[in-house]
Design a protein around this motif. Sequence first.
Motif, PDB file in Angstrom:
ATOM      1  N   GLU A 234       0.840  -1.195   0.000  1.00  0.00           N
ATOM      2  CA  GLU A 234       0.000   0.000   0.000  1.00  0.00           C
ATOM      3  C   GLU A 234       0.883   1.256   0.000  1.00  0.00           C
ATOM      4  O   GLU A 234       1.980   1.260   0.573  1.00  0.00           O
ATOM      5  CB  GLU A 234      -0.904   0.017   1.233  1.00  0.00           C
ATOM      6  CG  GLU A 234      -1.964  -1.070   1.210  1.00  0.00           C
ATOM      7  CD  GLU A 234      -2.859  -0.981  -0.004  1.00  0.00           C
ATOM      8  OE1 GLU A 234      -3.083  -2.011  -0.665  1.00  0.00           O
ATOM      9  OE2 GLU A 234      -3.315   0.142  -0.304  1.00  0.00           O
ATOM     10  N   PRO A 235       0.416   2.335  -0.628  1.00  0.00           N
ATOM     11  CA  PRO A 235       1.218   3.566  -0.687  1.00  0.00           C
ATOM     12  C   PRO A 235       1.241   4.280   0.656  1.00  0.00           C
ATOM     13  O   PRO A 235       0.324   4.149   1.469  1.00  0.00           O
ATOM     14  CB  PRO A 235       0.492   4.394  -1.743  1.00  0.00           C
ATOM     15  CG  PRO A 235      -0.927   3.930  -1.668  1.00  0.00           C
ATOM     16  CD  PRO A 235      -0.862   2.465  -1.351  1.00  0.00           C
ATOM     17  N   ASP A 236       2.288   5.053   0.863  1.00  0.00           N
ATOM     18  CA  ASP A 236       2.387   5.919   2.037  1.00  0.00           C
ATOM     19  C   ASP A 236       1.795   7.270   1.665  1.00  0.00           C
ATOM     20  O   ASP A 236       2.412   8.058   0.939  1.00  0.00           O
ATOM     21  CB  ASP A 236       3.864   6.064   2.454  1.00  0.00           C
ATOM     22  CG  ASP A 236       4.042   7.012   3.630  1.00  0.00           C
ATOM     23  OD1 ASP A 236       5.197   7.368   3.937  1.00  0.00           O
ATOM     24  OD2 ASP A 236       3.005   7.432   4.233  1.00  0.00           O
ATOM     25  N   LEU A 237       0.592   7.551   2.169  1.00  0.00           N
ATOM     26  CA  LEU A 237      -0.112   8.788   1.817  1.00  0.00           C
ATOM     27  C   LEU A 237      -0.194   9.748   2.995  1.00  0.00           C
ATOM     28  O   LEU A 237      -1.023  10.668   2.984  1.00  0.00           O
ATOM     29  CB  LEU A 237      -1.514   8.458   1.300  1.00  0.00           C
ATOM     30  CG  LEU A 237      -1.576   7.568   0.045  1.00  0.00           C
ATOM     31  CD1 LEU A 237      -3.016   7.315  -0.368  1.00  0.00           C
ATOM     32  CD2 LEU A 237      -0.794   8.191  -1.099  1.00  0.00           C
ATOM     33  N   ALA A 238       0.658   9.561   3.983  1.00  0.00           N
ATOM     34  CA  ALA A 238       0.686  10.490   5.116  1.00  0.00           C
ATOM     35  C   ALA A 238       1.046  11.882   4.615  1.00  0.00           C
ATOM     36  O   ALA A 238       2.037  12.065   3.903  1.00  0.00           O
ATOM     37  CB  ALA A 238       1.713  10.022   6.153  1.00  0.00           C
ATOM     38  N   GLY A 239       0.239  12.870   4.980  1.00  0.00           N
ATOM     39  CA  GLY A 239       0.478  14.239   4.546  1.00  0.00           C
ATOM     40  C   GLY A 239      -0.383  14.684   3.383  1.00  0.00           C
ATOM     41  O   GLY A 239      -0.442  15.876   3.074  1.00  0.00           O
ATOM     42  N   VAL A 240      -1.067  13.748   2.713  1.00  0.00           N
ATOM     43  CA  VAL A 240      -1.979  14.137   1.632  1.00  0.00           C
ATOM     44  C   VAL A 240      -3.216  14.776   2.265  1.00  0.00           C
ATOM     45  O   VAL A 240      -3.812  14.200   3.176  1.00  0.00           O
ATOM     46  CB  VAL A 240      -2.388  12.915   0.784  1.00  0.00           C
ATOM     47  CG1 VAL A 240      -3.441  13.305  -0.253  1.00  0.00           C
ATOM     48  CG2 VAL A 240      -1.171  12.305   0.096  1.00  0.00           C
ATOM     49  N   PRO A 241      -3.622  15.975   1.826  1.00  0.00           N
ATOM     50  CA  PRO A 241      -4.796  16.639   2.425  1.00  0.00           C
ATOM     51  C   PRO A 241      -6.035  15.748   2.387  1.00  0.00           C
ATOM     52  O   PRO A 241      -6.241  14.967   1.451  1.00  0.00           O
ATOM     53  CB  PRO A 241      -4.973  17.881   1.547  1.00  0.00           C
ATOM     54  CG  PRO A 241      -3.625  18.140   0.969  1.00  0.00           C
ATOM     55  CD  PRO A 241      -2.997  16.796   0.781  1.00  0.00           C
ATOM     56  N   GLU A 242      -6.852  15.874   3.412  1.00  0.00           N
ATOM     57  CA  GLU A 242      -8.043  15.037   3.541  1.00  0.00           C
ATOM     58  C   GLU A 242      -8.964  15.165   2.329  1.00  0.00           C
ATOM     59  O   GLU A 242      -9.573  14.190   1.884  1.00  0.00           O
ATOM     60  CB  GLU A 242      -8.800  15.418   4.824  1.00  0.00           C
ATOM     61  CG  GLU A 242      -9.948  14.480   5.175  1.00  0.00           C
ATOM     62  CD  GLU A 242      -9.460  13.089   5.568  1.00  0.00           C
ATOM     63  OE1 GLU A 242      -8.318  12.989   6.047  1.00  0.00           O
ATOM     64  OE2 GLU A 242     -10.224  12.128   5.369  1.00  0.00           O
ATOM     65  N   SER A 243      -9.049  16.380   1.782  1.00  0.00           N
ATOM     66  CA  SER A 243      -9.946  16.601   0.647  1.00  0.00           C
ATOM     67  C   SER A 243      -9.498  15.850  -0.607  1.00  0.00           C
ATOM     68  O   SER A 243     -10.295  15.626  -1.519  1.00  0.00           O
ATOM     69  CB  SER A 243     -10.031  18.098   0.336  1.00  0.00           C
ATOM     70  OG  SER A 243      -8.763  18.605  -0.057  1.00  0.00           O
ATOM     71  N   LEU A 244      -8.210  15.474  -0.669  1.00  0.00           N
ATOM     72  CA  LEU A 244      -7.670  14.779  -1.838  1.00  0.00           C
ATOM     73  C   LEU A 244      -7.407  13.310  -1.578  1.00  0.00           C
ATOM     74  O   LEU A 244      -7.142  12.554  -2.515  1.00  0.00           O
ATOM     75  CB  LEU A 244      -6.361  15.442  -2.289  1.00  0.00           C
ATOM     76  CG  LEU A 244      -6.477  16.810  -2.938  1.00  0.00           C
ATOM     77  CD1 LEU A 244      -5.124  17.508  -2.945  1.00  0.00           C
ATOM     78  CD2 LEU A 244      -7.009  16.679  -4.358  1.00  0.00           C
ATOM     79  N   LEU A 245      -7.444  12.900  -0.317  1.00  0.00           N
ATOM     80  CA  LEU A 245      -7.017  11.552   0.044  1.00  0.00           C
ATOM     81  C   LEU A 245      -7.850  10.480  -0.662  1.00  0.00           C
ATOM     82  O   LEU A 245      -7.298   9.509  -1.199  1.00  0.00           O
ATOM     83  CB  LEU A 245      -7.103  11.373   1.561  1.00  0.00           C
ATOM     84  CG  LEU A 245      -6.553  10.057   2.118  1.00  0.00           C
ATOM     85  CD1 LEU A 245      -5.095   9.878   1.748  1.00  0.00           C
ATOM     86  CD2 LEU A 245      -6.742  10.006   3.625  1.00  0.00           C
ATOM     87  N   GLY A 246      -9.176  10.644  -0.673  1.00  0.00           N
ATOM     88  CA  GLY A 246     -10.025   9.647  -1.317  1.00  0.00           C
ATOM     89  C   GLY A 246      -9.727   9.501  -2.800  1.00  0.00           C
ATOM     90  O   GLY A 246      -9.653   8.386  -3.331  1.00  0.00           O
TER      91      GLY A 246
END
Length: 660
Positions: A234-246
């Motif tokens: 799975e990718p490391d998406l820590a720091g991606v804004p909540e509005s873009l995470l999905g």
Amino acid sequence: MDPLITEDPSHIGPYRLIARLGAGGMGLVYLGRSDVGRTVAVKVVQTAYAKDPEFRRRFANEVAAARRVGGAWTAAVLDADTEAQVPWVATQYVAGPSLQAVVAEDFGPLPEVSVCALASGLALALTEIHTAGLIHRDLKPGNVLVTVDGPRVIDFGIARALETLAEGPMTRTGAVIGSPGFMSPEQVRGQRLTPASDIFCLGSVLAYAATGRSPFGTTDSGLHALMFRVAEEEPDLAGVPESLLGLVQQCLQKDPALRPTAQDVARTATDSDEPWLPGRVLSQLGRHSAQLLDFAPLQTPDPTVISVPAPALLSPSAPTAAPTYQDPQPAWQTPAQTPPLPPAPSLHNAPTSTAHDPSAPTGPRRRRIVVAAASATALAVLVGGLFVIRPWDGGGEKKSNIVPAGFFGTWTGPFIDAEATAGDPLARLEITKGGRGDKVVEYSQLIDRHVCVYSGRLTSVSDTSPSIEIAAGTLERAEPKAAAEDCDKRQPAMSLVSLGGNIDLTTGEAETLTFKKDPLSDPESRLIDPFGGRRSPRDPDQIIHYDAFDMNLTGPGKNGIGIRTKEYGKTCRYVTEAFSLVEKWNDYKSEELRETTLHTAPSTLRADDTESDPGCRKDGPVLEITHLPGVDGKYVSVDVYNSPEGETLETDVRMDRSTD
């Protein structure tokens, strides 16, 4: 930028060269100016690659495909000579750094509003690329240019031609092009690619822009380990804004069938009316543009002058393609440590011809990764600026065909719809060989005077019956591409059963639909003969919309139907192909044939046609040509519609076969 050296030509075509922008595995990129002062990027291909016939063939094909790409998120190909001893191409120059330079060197991770705008712009660019029938194959931060009014996607055309090199003497295995940290799982495994591969790469690019790092890490732990993470972890998406995470998570689904399309991303991503970049980046872009306007070579070497005729510039109405160059190092950056630039290739006495080219130059710090999925051993060899790699591929076995032979070929039937249990066969299935997970079905439907083309992957083959299962289809392209918004973005999963020489199709949304072998795909079939020949209206007064109209049908293949129209004083020549042949009977009990109708696909303006006047519509008419029994092909009746609007232009025009 670097100054020209003695071996560099002073001109290529009509362009005066004023600097070197970069060099890489593919060749050299120059900064040039036209006689009227337009700044362009001119790229020449390495002589060694130009000698490869298969490379040239694919290169020319990619040029033709790139001509269909346009829009605000790419740049125009101005001139090209793909037939020269050393091919070259001139493109619109985009003055801006790469996304990689902005994030890694100049600014750092971009704010949320910038990443949202980036997602919207890149999705629109990919929509144009995919609608043209292309796949980028190498979408990464280095191939996204940052400009004041939005991102620009570059370097998508050359990938297919580069695969020729990967399939040549260097490696005999299946190969793909990409950059390891921004590849899709199917690229890592060397599988067949679809537009969904670009969507995965888009997710990685957005995560990088938001966090400043690749979601799968770097090659510090080894190339083999990085590719394993892309394919399995799975990718490391820590720091991606909540509005873009999905959105980013959807793009990074391992299963290509679960990813959104580029159109879906474009609809989801929101683009603010505010400036899309931080003020400091905008200020740098402004200063760089001003410096470019004043730029002149520091010294003028004694370069070679290529005395060849200048190819004509394309008309403003010509189709545009994605840029084929890499961004130069911006003036505000500290020069990176790069290898010495190679000498200029020999361009003496190179013939010229006007064409378009989607290839892309490589900048000083870029390298193209050619990945061969043949074994689980990683072997990196630097050859002519290309890294040839044999990465982990999930076992190393090349998939063999498992589709039963009874399914192969082209089939016609009614389009998939809950109420389409009967009707004209205006849909096509093209079924090819492949293994599980491969695209083996292309499903096309002609509806409302445009064609929507979908691809479907094989999910299973029955051991007890002649049936196969196909995953939900994704939209590959629309014909014409302006109709993409009118096409459903997906098609339901299919169950296909081969029975009695037909294919029964079930989707769960409609009753079983029967597809029959397409008679137009049989080279021995004579069903199209009554429609053939050059034809013109018996009574010119029957023509209402056009000033003149005639056609010439030479066969069922691609470009087998030529159309000439005259409208508003402009003569335009189009080409198309037969989409389906429909036989209609007097009633369901009768064996008496009432009529046969040939439906064409939407026509397009003939490429490189000097007989069409400037200003012709790119998308031409759609025809329904009806032949009545007993007239032995002496005449046909033609209905003419425009596309993609679907409006009726001419009705029941009697077209007689010419005797000359």
